[in-house]
Structures are given as C-alpha cells and as structure tokens.
Design an enzyme around this catalytic site. Structure first.
Site, short mmCIF file in Angstrom:
data_model
loop_
_atom_site.label_atom_id
_atom_site.label_comp_id
_atom_site.label_asym_id
_atom_site.label_seq_id
_atom_site.Cartn_x
_atom_site.Cartn_y
_atom_site.Cartn_z
N HIS A 167 21.73 38.53 45.46
CA HIS A 167 22.94 39.22 45.90
C HIS A 167 22.60 40.68 46.13
O HIS A 167 21.94 41.32 45.29
CB HIS A 167 24.04 39.09 44.84
CG HIS A 167 24.62 37.72 44.75
ND1 HIS A 167 24.28 36.71 45.62
CD2 HIS A 167 25.52 37.18 43.90
CE1 HIS A 167 24.95 35.62 45.31
NE2 HIS A 167 25.71 35.88 44.28
N LYS A 560 38.86 39.51 42.09
CA LYS A 560 39.42 39.98 43.36
C LYS A 560 40.71 39.24 43.70
O LYS A 560 41.57 39.76 44.40
CB LYS A 560 38.38 39.79 44.46
CG LYS A 560 38.78 40.33 45.83
CD LYS A 560 37.60 40.42 46.76
CE LYS A 560 37.07 39.06 47.15
NZ LYS A 560 37.96 38.38 48.13
#
Length: 898
Positions: A167, A560
């Site tokens: 990532h 999120k």
C-alpha cells in the site's frame, strides 16, 4: 525530536533566547542531544557548501520564526513566519523545503539510534521492563494464572503473523532510505570511536559525505515503482534484518525462560513468527499485479531465502570443526553422507578434503550444497520440500546431542532449524487479494458460455500461478486468497468455482479468507461465516487443518464509512460476535486485522490494541497488515525489530489470560450503554460532515488530495474511480494522508468529542477510561492524533474551500474533542500522561509548521482562480513540485502518511 541549535549555533541574542526557551523544558537525553547537534551541524555545513550563506540564512530565518510562533500563539510571529515562506522565490522555497526534509530524516535517525541505545542498556539490566512487554514475563504471569501445563500449551500455539503490503504510504524514496541506513551505521561507528581519535574523525567525514548525498538525492521518485520493484524493496528488510533477527528473538526469550539451560537442551520457544506478503499478490484495484508478477514475486522471495539459508549453513558448518573421535556421528548422519557421496562423488570428495575427519561439519556443508542446488533448480541434488531439510538438520542435531556436543546441537544448529521453520523455502507466505465483484463478473462470463474477456482470463491464470507456486515451494508458499468486500457467502464460494474453471480437479489448495470492511458487512459477518463453513470446500479444508478458519477485518474503509469512533466500536462488536460463533462451533479462529500505519486506519501501538480485544478473539494468534513506513520503522533495525516482535508476541500470549479476558469482557458489559450513546452520536456527527452537500469536492480543495495522487509512492492507483464527487471511490489511504498533510488528522478523531459530550458524565467517563481497555486505547490514540494537529495551520487549509459552515464544523469538533480528551487523561495538555511521546511531538511541530507554510503557499497558488487557465504551465508545474516536496517533508516530520 528536534535538537538544540539544529542547523548551527545561533548568531544573535534573540535566536539564543527563543531557541533556549523552546528547548529548556524538553528533556532530551544527553546522548541524543549530542547526536542531533552533530547531525544538524553537519547538515548546516552541507547547506553552506551547496547553496552558500544565503540559503543557510533563509532556512534559519524560517526556522526561528516558526519556533517563535509555536512558543507564543498570541504574538504576530505566525504571520511573520507565513510572510517569510511567501517571500522566497519558487526555487528557494524548493531548497528550503528540501533542507527541512533532510533535517527530519536526520532527527528521525537520531531518535531511532537513541531507542537502540536504550534497548541495549536495558538488555543488560534484567527486571527493567514491564511484565506485559516481553514474552518471558508474560509467560511467567500466565503460569501463575493457568498452571504450567496450560501455559506451555499456549506458548506452543503462539503465532505472530505480520503481513507486509505494498500500500503506497512510504513517502521517501528507497535511495533516501538507503542513505539513512548508511548514516545509521556511521553513527554507530562514531559511538564506538575514541573521542578526538582518527576513527571519530573518519566517521564524521563520511557522515558529512553521506549527508551531502542525502541533500543532493532527488527526494521525489520520477516514476511509480512497478510491483516487482515493490517486492525487491520489501526483500531488503529480510536481507538486512528479519532473516537473522527472528531466531535471535526466539533465543532471547528462551534465555529469559530457562537461564543457563538455554542452548544446552531443546528450547521451549517455538518458531512462532510467520511472515506474510501481499506484495505481488494484492490485485484489488491494482491492474499492474498480474499472475506473472505473482510468480515472479514468489521466485524472488524464494531466491532470497535460499541464498540466506545457504550462507547460514555454510557459516555454521565451517565452525563445526568437531573431530569424529570426540564427537562421533550417528548412523543417520553417516547414512546422509554415504548417500550423498554415492550420488555426487566429486562434490563429496571436495567437501571431505575441506573437512577431514569432521563428519558433522561435512554434513552441514553438504546441506548447504543441496540448498544451493535447490536454488539453481538442479534436479539431482535439490530438496523437494523444506521439510526434507528440516529432517536432515534434526538428524544432525540429534547426533550432536547424543555425542555430547549439546551446545552445538541446541546453539547454531537450532538457529538454522528456527530459520527453516519460520521461512521454509518461500520466505513470505504470499497471499492473493481480489475484489468480490471481479470474481462475480468473471464467473458470469464463464457460465454464459460466450468468449471470455482478458480480465477473466487473468483471473483464471492467478489460480494456475498459485498451483505452480505450491508445487515448487510447498503449501505455505501461497494459498490464502482474500476476498475484498465480502458481502455474502456466495462471494467465498465463487473463489472455489473459479479455481475449478481454471484447473478442474488440479485446483490448488486454497484457504479462502473473507474480508469484511464496511459497517454493514461487519454486522453481517457471523451469518455469512455460518453459511460459508457449510460449503464442501470449506468443510474439507477445515477438516485437513484441524478446524481452522481465518477471517479478515478492514479498519480503513469502516472508519471512512462511519467515522473512527463508530468503526472502533463496530470492529469490537464484530470480533466479539465472530469469536463467540467460532467458540460455539469449535472452530480455531484467527482474526486478521487490516490495520494501516495511521490512526485513521487502525494504526497505533499494536500491543495495547491486542490487550483490548474481546475474549477468544486472539487466543494466542495475532495477524495484521504492515505497510509503507511502518515496515521500515518496526522491522528495519535489528534491535527495534526484536523489541517490537517481543512486545506484540507478549501481548498476544497475555490477551487470553483469565484476568485480561475478565477485565475486557466485564468492562464491555459495564459500559455497553456508554458505547451505544457514543456510537449513535459519533455517527450522526460524522455524517453531518461527510454527507453534507458538496463535501467531497470541498475536501479535495482544502487538502492536497489531488496532488497526493501524483506522488509516485506505489504501483497501486490512489482511487478506484476518476472523480472526487463521491468518497465511495476514494481509497482509505489518500483519505487519511490528505487530512494528515493539512495538519487536521480528521480521520483519526472526528466525532469523538460529540460522542463523549453526549455521554456527558465526566466522572463516569474518567472511570471508563481507566477501566475499559477499548476506550483507553481509543482515547490515547486520539490524543496522539490531536497532538499532531495544529489549529492555526488547519484554519489556513480550511479557508481554501470557501465553505465556512464545513470549516466551522471541523474546528468546533476539534476543540470539543481536545477538551474532552484532556479532561479524561488529566493534566493541562495533550499527552501529559505520555511524556516521551509528548516531547517527540512538541519538538517536531514547529519545524513541520515551516513545511506546512510552504505547502500552503503552493496550494493557494494551485487553487487560485487566476491560475485556472494556466494548468500545465511552467509556473503551475513549479508550484506542484514545491507542494510534493513539502508533502514528503511533512510525512517525515509527522512520521505518518496513510
């Protein structure tokens, strides 16, 4: 941490007064103060040599102004500092940004060096560390609670399984990391040198040369790394640290547990570390990770571990100069040699000549020869599986022990056994990850009977790659298949269907791992799992593995989705329900935590998080993702890697102790109503922001979100779609990264103030903070996140968006959250209960402010309406470069990206 007199000695009374006042109460250890003074002074010399006194003076002017502004928030120093940042030419602003970034790299190095220094000092002082901090002391505590036999059983089953991912969160280039590592070695040499001697002078001279290299190395990558580049980057951690460090972790624990018996008898510590990797296997949203890349990633890792084993066998073999008369070989060892001599007389003659009448030495060198043949693919002498090498090593160990050479049997040979048990012939257990919708689309094509697309053919080719890897390197080399956005049991069944389409009855052995990411998916998880384990493929695999099952939980998207507070509570509840379901079904559950490095993505100290998990959700097994900057921060330096592994393993062992489980479950029940109120109110507050009309484009305006996507951090795209009109297509990493760069860190704390205010009972909340591990961890993590925010800087970013209503919402929640966190943790400011961390943050903050001011300058220019027609112009490109330079510097200063 920031030093006294960083780039040079101050040259005026005002500078001395301001810097002296700033540093007076910071309590930097003397040794570290000396390191940073020296490194800062060398950087100052490099700046003068490279850019002249004018560059040096400009850097110092901005540095002094930001310190003054930080020290006195009521003065006009902040305005003055901003004016200085605005006054530079674009070329000078670039140079100043690079200077501060270099400085942070040096300060981070000095802080790491100090940590290593402290760890080495503690290693010689038994009893200095807390009981929860080492496996040895955690095991001792466990024995008192559950008895010797049960404690030993739990130790035998201990497993720590970090999974390295690609990532894109490591902002610095590999070339910069390599330069810093060389500087670290020089700093160690400087420590060991005599004061004023030739070696000290040589170390300083070479450090000056290396800092000059750091200054002249372009801080930004010119192009994105390929997935194969990412594989090779991660391999550096194994080569430089993990391959040799992990056996030393086992040995240190065994030493602590058994004292003088360690190394003379069989160890009690199992090889409890397993290293996983998504690098080259994670194709969710990354079209550049193909089946051929997965094959290459496995081959690269295998080559690295086989070379490591070959060197280790050769090195230890050379030391076994034990003659046959004093240490006669067993019949099994003699047979090993005889079989080899018959199969390869020439090689046997060469080894025998090098090791006359030294049978154990000869056989270990023979094993090194066979490992080399395995690496080269020589069919005659290669090992088929790592278990064959383990059997040979155990034969040598048994022979040595039987002939009285027990120190050799359970010393160097045991280290070899631990390495093979940990790493096999694969080094990392490569995992594949793909989105459930990709599987559904591919399966629909295949079942339609029509021609299949290139994407579907690639999906099938992945299964063929897994099968090849398993044939070449064993089942541990590959086989876990993670299904992103698992929303139904059929999403898991689809993987097995696709494998059969690819290979029929020759499909690879697969452990299909559901990944539950959103709030709704976490709530649905137990029902999905209950249905999945009824599928024939799941039943067969669980029967073969002792009824084991792995389940992954996503921290990033859930945060999120509903905000950090509700996500934390939802994750706890999901773990509790999944663990209870597994207990009832007599399933050995491993929960795989998809944590990021930043607090908004589940980051923070892993050991405290482990001890806050629900009963039976750990049970001696802890698996998590490690990515970007956290890989190198936790595993890049041997002493720090050893300490980190020991701490996390200790917490993993201790989490299932009766007292810890009783405290955790009791607190969860006692404060269930508090949790309910916090969940409901925090979600409402979070939605009032992120679901407000126009929020997504506003967010992209007030942060460097778009520009972060231009950084060549990794091969993976920054978002799933092309638009920022909706957050759904935005990946969690840039969501966190952008808020961090704007010095707001919203993803780590937003909604907590409202949640605590909704509870309202301060005495109850203080009691809950003290007694409820989940809340305690959450509050401490938020305190760290808030400490890295800066309201003055944040206001400047929020002002870019021309939405006073949304800006006020953010700032009001920031003030409310800070107020409640300080009330619960005690004292007058953030992190007063964690003075070392508080010092680190406070000393860095004004220097980060300097880079933030430069970033704001660039961001204003890029957002200015007058520049709208100049997109792509030279001026626009220059501002963009300055912004990206500042992003790299802020990331280094805050030690956080995404």
């Amino acid at each position: 941490m920031i030093p006294e007199h960083s780039f040079s000695e101050p040259t005026n009374t005002e500078a001395i007064r301001v810097i002296g006042r700033f540093e007076a109460g910071q309590g930097i250890p003397d040794a570290m103060r000396s390191d940073v003074r020296m490194l800062g002074g060398l950087l100052g010399q490099v700046l003068r040599e490279a850019g002249g006194d004018d560059l040096f003076d400009d850097v110092e002017r901005l540095r002094l102004a930001t310190i003054q502004a930080y020290e006195d928030s009521t003065s006009d120093a902040f305005v003055r500092a901003a004016a200085i940042a605005e006054s530079f030419t674009i070329a000078r602003a670039d140079e100043v940004a690079r200077a501060f970034t270099c400085y942070f790299h040096l300060v981070n190095l000095a802080e790491e060096h100090q940590r290593v220094r402290v760890l080495r000092e503690r290693a010689g002082q038994p009893g200095r560390e807390d009981a929860a901090d080492t496996v040895a002391t955690a095991y001792a505590r466990l024995r008192t609670e559950v008895g010797d036999d049960e404690a030993r059983r739990r130790l035998d089953g201990l497993r720590f399984h970090p999974v390295f991912t690609a990532h894109p969160t490591e902002a610095r280039r590999r070339a910069v990391s390599s330069s810093i590592r060389r500087l670290s070695e020089l700093l160690t040499q400087h420590d060991a040198a005599s004061v004023g001697g030739a070696e000290e002078h040589r170390a300083r001279r070479r450090m000056l040369e290396e800092i000059d290299t750091l200054w002249r190395t372009a801080p930004l990558r010119s192009q994105k790394p390929s997935p194969t580049d990412e594989v090779r980057t991660v391999m550096g951690v194994f080569d430089e640290t993990l391959f040799t460090t992990v056996p030393h972790v086992y040995r240190r624990i065994d030493d602590a547990l058994r004292g003088e018996d360690s190394g003379a008898t069989a160890p009690v510590v199992p090889a409890f570390v397993r290293i996983g990797s998504w690098v080259g296997g994670d194709r969710d949203g990354n079209p550049f990770v193909t089946a051929s890349v997965t094959r290459e990633a496995s081959q690269i890792a295998s080559d690295h571990v086989l070379r490591g084993l070959e060197r280790a066998l050769d090195r230890i073999g050379r030391t076994l100069t034990l003659d046959a008369e004093s240490t006669p070989p067993s019949a099994e060892v003699a047979a090993l040699w005889g079989a080899f001599a018959a199969a390869d007389p020439q090689a046997a003659t060469e080894l025998a000549t090098r090791s006359p009448d030294e049978p154990h030495r000869r056989v270990l060198l023979l094993l090194a020869h066979r490992v080399a043949a395995t690496r080269r693919g020589d069919s005659a002498q290669r090992y088929g599986q790592p278990e064959e090498l383990l059997a040979d090593l155990r034969a040598v160990q048994t022979s040595l022990a039987a002939s009285g050479a027990r120190r050799h049997a359970f010393g160097g040979v045991q280290h070899l056994i631990w390495q093979v048990e940990t790493y096999g012939f694969h080094l990392t257990e490569l995992e594949v990850r793909q989105h459930s919708q990709v599987h559904a689309k591919a399966l629909a094509e295949l079942e339609s009977g029509e021609a299949i697309s290139a994407q579907t053919e690639e999906v099938l080719e992945v299964f063929r790659a897994i099968a090849e890897i398993q044939r070449d390197r064993g089942l541990r080399a590959a086989g876990r298949y993670v299904v992103s956005f698992t929303q139904a049991a059929s999403d898991l069944a689809n993987v097995h269907k696709l494998a059969r389409h690819a290979l029929g009855d020759d499909a690879p052995v697969l452990d299909v791992v559901p990944l539950f990411e959103t709030f709704a998916d976490l709530q649905a998880a137990p029902g999905i799992l209950a249905e999945a384990v009824t599928f024939p493929e799941f039943r067969a695999r669980m029967a073969a593995t002792g009824n084991r099952l792995e389940v992954m939980l996503g921290y990033s998207d859930s945060s999120k989705d509903v905000g950090p507070v509700a996500a934390n509570l939802a994750l706890y509840e999901a773990q509790e329900r999944i663990a209870q379901w597994a207990q009832d079904a007599e399933i050995e559950l491993t929960l795989f935590h998809g944590r990021g490095g930043a607090l908004g993505r589940g980051g923070g100290p892993a050991n405290s998080a482990i001890l806050a998990q629900p009963p039976h959700s750990v049970d001696g097994r802890f698996k998590l993702t490690e990515q970007g900057e956290t890989i190198f921060a936790r595993y890049g330096e041997p002493a720090i890697a050893m300490r980190h592994i020991d701490q996390v393993a200790a917490a993993t062992l201790l989490a299932s102790s009766p007292t810890v489980e009783k405290r955790t479950s009791g607190a969860a029940a006692r404060y269930a109503e508090v949790a309910s109120v916090m969940d409901r109110s925090s979600r409402e507050r979070f939605f009032s922001l992120v679901k407000a009309e126009g929020f997504a484009p506003w967010f992209a305006t007030v942060t460097p979100l778009e520009e972060i996507g231009l950084l060549a951090l990794g091969s993976r795209p920054a978002r799933r779609g092309l638009s920022v009109e909706s957050l759904e297509d935005l990946r969690a990493i840039p969501w966190v990264f952008a808020w961090t760069q704007a010095r707001i860190n919203l993803a780590g704390w937003f909604g907590l103030g409202t949640a605590l205010d909704a509870v309202g009972d301060e005495a109850l909340l203080i009691e809950a903070y003290r007694e409820w591990p989940l809340l305690h961890t959450m509050i401490d993590n938020v305190a760290m996140s808030l400490a890295k925010t800066d309201e003055r800087i944040a206001r400047e970013y929020l002002a870019l968006g021309d939405r006073d209503d949304l800006a006020a919402l953010v700032l009001d929640e920031l003030a409310l959250t800070r107020q409640w966190v300080i009330r619960l943790t005690g004292g007058d400011g953030l992190l007063e209960n964690k003075p070392v961390l508080q010092r680190a943050v406070q000393l860095r903050s004004p220097y980060v402010d300097a880079l933030s001011l430069l970033q704001l300058r660039a961001l204003r220019a890029l957002r200015a309406p007058s520049d709208a027609e100049a997109t792509g112009s030279g001026a626009d490109a220059e501002q963009q470069r300055l912004l990206l330079l500042s992003v790299s510097g802020v990331a280094a200063g805050l030690q956080n990206t995404g």
